[in-house]
Design a protein around this motif. Structure first.
Motif, PDB file in Angstrom:
ATOM      1  N   ASP A 291      36.717  49.973  34.969  1.00 22.16           N
ATOM      2  CA  ASP A 291      37.536  51.170  34.819  1.00 22.16           C
ATOM      3  C   ASP A 291      37.773  51.428  33.341  1.00 22.16           C
ATOM      4  N   GLN A 292      37.362  52.589  32.900  1.00 24.45           N
ATOM      5  CA  GLN A 292      37.494  52.965  31.498  1.00 24.45           C
ATOM      6  C   GLN A 292      38.605  54.006  31.356  1.00 24.45           C
ATOM      7  N   THR A 293      39.618  53.693  30.540  1.00 19.09           N
ATOM      8  CA  THR A 293      40.728  54.612  30.311  1.00 19.09           C
ATOM      9  C   THR A 293      40.831  54.924  28.821  1.00 19.09           C
ATOM     10  N   GLU A 294      41.777  55.784  28.477  1.00 20.32           N
ATOM     11  CA  GLU A 294      41.975  56.144  27.075  1.00 20.32           C
ATOM     12  C   GLU A 294      42.409  54.936  26.251  1.00 20.32           C
ATOM     13  N   ALA A 295      43.268  54.086  26.821  1.00 23.41           N
ATOM     14  CA  ALA A 295      43.841  52.972  26.052  1.00 23.41           C
ATOM     15  C   ALA A 295      42.968  51.723  26.071  1.00 23.41           C
ATOM     16  N   LEU A 296      42.348  51.421  27.208  1.00 24.14           N
ATOM     17  CA  LEU A 296      41.579  50.181  27.313  1.00 24.14           C
ATOM     18  C   LEU A 296      40.587  50.265  28.476  1.00 24.14           C
ATOM     19  N   THR A 297      39.737  49.261  28.550  1.00 23.02           N
ATOM     20  CA  THR A 297      38.761  49.139  29.638  1.00 23.02           C
ATOM     21  C   THR A 297      39.044  47.844  30.387  1.00 23.02           C
ATOM     22  N   THR A 298      39.043  47.916  31.716  1.00 25.47           N
ATOM     23  CA  THR A 298      39.268  46.711  32.517  1.00 25.47           C
ATOM     24  C   THR A 298      38.010  46.339  33.281  1.00 25.47           C
ATOM     25  N   MET A 299      37.761  45.038  33.374  1.00 29.88           N
ATOM     26  CA  MET A 299      36.635  44.482  34.122  1.00 29.88           C
ATOM     27  C   MET A 299      37.202  43.519  35.163  1.00 29.88           C
ATOM     28  N   ASP A 300      37.072  43.874  36.421  1.00 32.88           N
ATOM     29  CA  ASP A 300      37.633  43.058  37.497  1.00 32.88           C
ATOM     30  C   ASP A 300      36.500  42.361  38.242  1.00 32.88           C
ATOM     31  N   VAL A 301      36.549  41.029  38.306  1.00 30.38           N
ATOM     32  CA  VAL A 301      35.499  40.239  38.959  1.00 30.38           C
ATOM     33  C   VAL A 301      35.926  39.911  40.388  1.00 30.38           C
ATOM     34  N   ASN A 302      35.015  40.114  41.356  1.00 25.94           N
ATOM     35  CA  ASN A 302      35.291  39.817  42.764  1.00 25.94           C
ATOM     36  C   ASN A 302      34.136  39.008  43.356  1.00 25.94           C
ATOM     37  N   THR A 303      34.452  38.102  44.285  1.00 29.29           N
ATOM     38  CA  THR A 303      33.395  37.279  44.898  1.00 29.29           C
ATOM     39  C   THR A 303      32.557  38.095  45.872  1.00 29.29           C
ATOM     40  N   GLY A 304      33.135  39.149  46.453  1.00 28.01           N
ATOM     41  CA  GLY A 304      32.374  39.967  47.393  1.00 28.01           C
ATOM     42  C   GLY A 304      31.871  39.167  48.571  1.00 28.01           C
ATOM     43  N   GLY A 305      30.559  39.243  48.816  1.00 30.05           N
ATOM     44  CA  GLY A 305      29.975  38.544  49.957  1.00 30.05           C
ATOM     45  C   GLY A 305      29.509  37.142  49.650  1.00 30.05           C
ATOM     46  N   PHE A 306      29.773  36.656  48.420  1.00 30.94           N
ATOM     47  CA  PHE A 306      29.304  35.318  48.040  1.00 30.94           C
ATOM     48  C   PHE A 306      30.268  34.265  48.586  1.00 30.94           C
ATOM     49  N   ILE A 307      29.775  33.364  49.416  1.00 34.46           N
ATOM     50  CA  ILE A 307      30.629  32.333  50.027  1.00 34.46           C
ATOM     51  C   ILE A 307      30.323  30.938  49.504  1.00 34.46           C
ATOM     52  N   GLY A 308      29.276  30.810  48.696  1.00 34.94           N
ATOM     53  CA  GLY A 308      28.953  29.519  48.102  1.00 34.94           C
ATOM     54  C   GLY A 308      28.380  28.529  49.099  1.00 34.94           C
ATOM     55  N   ASN A 320      32.103  33.545  38.290  1.00 39.53           N
ATOM     56  CA  ASN A 320      32.635  33.875  36.964  1.00 39.53           C
ATOM     57  C   ASN A 320      31.605  33.681  35.856  1.00 39.53           C
ATOM     58  N   LEU A 321      30.784  32.631  35.975  1.00 38.53           N
ATOM     59  CA  LEU A 321      29.740  32.395  34.966  1.00 38.53           C
ATOM     60  C   LEU A 321      28.723  33.533  34.958  1.00 38.53           C
ATOM     61  N   ILE A 341      39.981  44.196  28.851  1.00 42.98           N
ATOM     62  CA  ILE A 341      40.628  43.147  29.636  1.00 42.98           C
ATOM     63  C   ILE A 341      39.687  42.710  30.745  1.00 42.98           C
ATOM     64  N   CYS A 342      39.346  41.431  30.772  1.00 40.96           N
ATOM     65  CA  CYS A 342      38.447  40.890  31.795  1.00 40.96           C
ATOM     66  C   CYS A 342      39.258  40.034  32.770  1.00 40.96           C
ATOM     67  N   ASP A 343      39.295  40.480  34.004  1.00 36.56           N
ATOM     68  CA  ASP A 343      40.056  39.767  35.040  1.00 36.56           C
ATOM     69  C   ASP A 343      39.088  38.914  35.862  1.00 36.56           C
ATOM     70  N   PHE A 344      38.789  37.729  35.350  1.00 33.11           N
ATOM     71  CA  PHE A 344      37.950  36.797  36.098  1.00 33.11           C
ATOM     72  C   PHE A 344      38.737  36.276  37.304  1.00 33.11           C
ATOM     73  N   ILE A 345      38.024  35.777  38.287  1.00 32.77           N
ATOM     74  CA  ILE A 345      38.680  35.192  39.453  1.00 32.77           C
ATOM     75  C   ILE A 345      39.467  33.961  38.989  1.00 32.77           C
ATOM     76  N   ASP A 346      40.703  33.819  39.472  1.00 28.51           N
ATOM     77  CA  ASP A 346      41.588  32.736  39.030  1.00 28.51           C
ATOM     78  C   ASP A 346      40.951  31.358  39.228  1.00 28.51           C
ATOM     79  N   LEU A 357      34.560  30.624  29.384  1.00 32.60           N
ATOM     80  CA  LEU A 357      34.800  31.179  28.057  1.00 32.60           C
ATOM     81  C   LEU A 357      33.629  30.873  27.115  1.00 32.60           C
ATOM     82  N   THR A 358      33.084  29.663  27.213  1.00 34.70           N
ATOM     83  CA  THR A 358      31.928  29.293  26.393  1.00 34.70           C
ATOM     84  C   THR A 358      30.720  30.160  26.735  1.00 34.70           C
ATOM     85  N   GLU A 359      30.473  30.365  28.038  1.00 34.52           N
ATOM     86  CA  GLU A 359      29.357  31.207  28.481  1.00 34.52           C
ATOM     87  C   GLU A 359      29.558  32.646  28.029  1.00 34.52           C
ATOM     88  N   PHE A 360      30.790  33.120  28.084  1.00 30.73           N
ATOM     89  CA  PHE A 360      31.104  34.492  27.687  1.00 30.73           C
ATOM     90  C   PHE A 360      30.848  34.694  26.193  1.00 30.73           C
TER      91      PHE A 360
END
Length: 485
Positions: A291-308, A320-321, A341-346, A357-360
């Motif tokens: 989501d791109q706004t005037e003040a900042l851009t947010t990146m929200d990470v979701n697992t979706g259909g990935f169950i591991g 997350n990697l 702002i990057c919202d990785f999965i907790d 963070l190292t990979e990023f």
């Protein structure tokens, strides 16, 4: 050498795609009608001084006045750096000033100016108002940095007063190449100075190279295997330019003559389409929401259909990697700048957070634009900034939606129905009319004829006036008119 640069040229626009390992990483677009002005040098006129903001508006001959902050008036107070004067003591309305554009106009903001002039060549950046020699930060070896500084000092004429920044490209350059760059930059500055004394302000004194030529000057490096151009005429222009400034890359420039469009052949058109979408799918099955706004851009990470395949913590780490790499690529591809702002999965594990963070940071190291990552905050968000140098891809290719006006959503047909009913009641109390007519979109009229027909009938009885419905095909769902007959 495994990188390629594709140059697609039409009379209307020039598009450049940078491919690494066959995957599009960067897109640059320059339109003839809206060519960027960063790097242009103008003789400007001060149109307004704002002491409260310590800024001034400068007329440089464009539709919108450009912006100059006191911190960018380098040449006016550098000699008195310990006693910096306020802007109202430095500039006066109506006076002329030599300025260079450092940032294009973005949205409602005018172009950003500086009085510190810099002229970029292939190997050097000339700073005529300075006296020191700087070295590109990408040249990290201290010994190599000192050798380059000594080499340039030996080549400079004795009467030289200007300063220089040695670019990364100069690392492997010989004396002849450096001398050629010096000669070119000196001639350029001499021509600008002559124009500034003979042309009245506001006027353009120097225009930076167009996108296709800037590609050769700024983007080609030792990893570039090929520059593919789909225009014979411009291919020849680029070859001539390279033969004069960088003959060692001339043999890497090729002309594309295939029937299939160049960007289609390398799936760049598909990447452009994807880069405008809000959702980006990950190979693992997860996805990003951007989501791109005037003040900042947010990146929200979701697992979706990935169950591991192992446990929940490993599933999150793997997602997350992968997301870290994709986010870094999307920042370059979409040219997103400012606060991000990057919202990785907790993640509960400190080890996992450090790995992400190292990979990023590793993925971001390939970015040509300066980035600053603050790490995970107390809320588990990764805060970062990326220097905003030009409009994002979406700002270049898209415009605000006429239906939602940038909200990303529109009011439901039912909401509009109730709004119209309130408007009818309001109008009936203020004006005498024989009949009311509702002009609205098809979904709204359909709702009045079906689910809300009883509501409409009740109001018709209450105001004791007939109400007629009329579909307007050109109306958006939020548009309507109540006509008094």
């Amino acid at each position: 050498m495994n990188n390629e640069i594709l140059v697609n040229i039409t009379p209307q626009e020039t598009r450049v795609a940078i491919l690494e390992q066959g995957i599009t990483q960067e897109l640059h677009i320059e339109r003839t009608s809206g060519r960027g002005i960063v790097g242009n040098i103008y003789s400007g006129r001060v149109s307004r001084v704002l002491p409260g903001m310590q800024s001034a508006f400068i007329d440089i001959g464009l539709d919108r006045a450009a912006f100059l902050h006191v911190a960018d008036i380098w040449s006016l107070y550098q000699s008195e750096a310990t006693n910096i004067k306020p802007i109202e003591k430095l500039l006066h309305e109506g006076s002329n000033i030599l300025v260079q554009v450092v940032k294009d106009a973005i949205g409602t903001k005018g172009a950003r100016l500086s009085t510190q002039i810099s002229l970029a060549g292939r190997l050097l950046v000339y700073l005529p108002q300075e006296s020191h020699i700087g070295i590109s930060q990408r040249i990290e070896n201290d010994g190599e940095r000192e050798l380059l500084r000594e080499k340039l000092q030996q080549l400079l004429p004795e009467e030289e007063k200007g300063g220089y920044i040695i670019r990364t490209m100069a690392e492997t350059a010989d004396d002849k190449d450096l001398c050629s760059d010096l000669e070119y930059l000196h001639k350029l500055w001499h021509d600008i100075q002559q124009k500034s004394t003979s042309i009245s302000a506001p006027s353009l004194l120097y225009q930076d190279l167009d996108l296709s030529h800037r590609v050769l000057r700024d983007l080609v490096d030792e990893d570039t295997a090929r520059i593919l151009v789909d225009s014979r005429e411009n291919y020849q222009r680029l070859v001539n330019f390279s033969q004069y400034f960088m003959p060692y890359i001339t043999d890497r420039i090729s002309v594309y003559t295939g029937d299939r469009p160049l960007f289609d052949l390398y799936s760049v058109e598909e990447e452009i389409e994807k880069s405008l979408a809000r959702r980006v799918d990950l190979k693992s099955g997860g996805y990003l929401i951007i989501d791109q706004t005037e003040a900042l851009t947010t990146m929200d990470v979701n697992t979706g259909g990935f169950i591991g395949i192992r446990n929940f913590a490993d599933t999150i780490l793997k997602t997350n990697l992968e997301a870290a790499q994709v986010i870094a690529r999307q920042l370059r591809l979409r040219n997103l700048g400012g606060i991000i702002i990057c919202d990785f999965i907790d993640m509960d594990s400190e080890e996992h957070r450090n790995a992400v963070l190292t990979e990023f940071n590793k993925a971001l190291s390939k970015d040509r634009v300066r980035v600053n990552v603050s790490g995970f905050s107390m809320l588990g968000l990764v805060e970062m900034t990326r220097k905003r140098t030009r409009e994002s891809l979406a700002q270049v290719l898209c415009e605000m939606c006429p239906s939602c006006h940038g909200r990303g959503e529109i009011r439901t047909a039912q909401t509009i129905c109730y709004e119209i009913l309130r408007e009818l009641l309001r109008e009936s109390r203020q004006f005498e009319a024989n009949e009311f007519r509702i002009l609205a979109s098809q979904p709204v009229i359909d709702l009045f004829l079906d689910e809300e027909s009883q509501s409409l009938a009740q109001l018709e009885d209450f105001i004791a006036k007939p109400i007629r419905l009329q579909v307007e095909e050109s109306y958006t769902q939020e548009q309507y008119d109540v006509i008094l007959m």
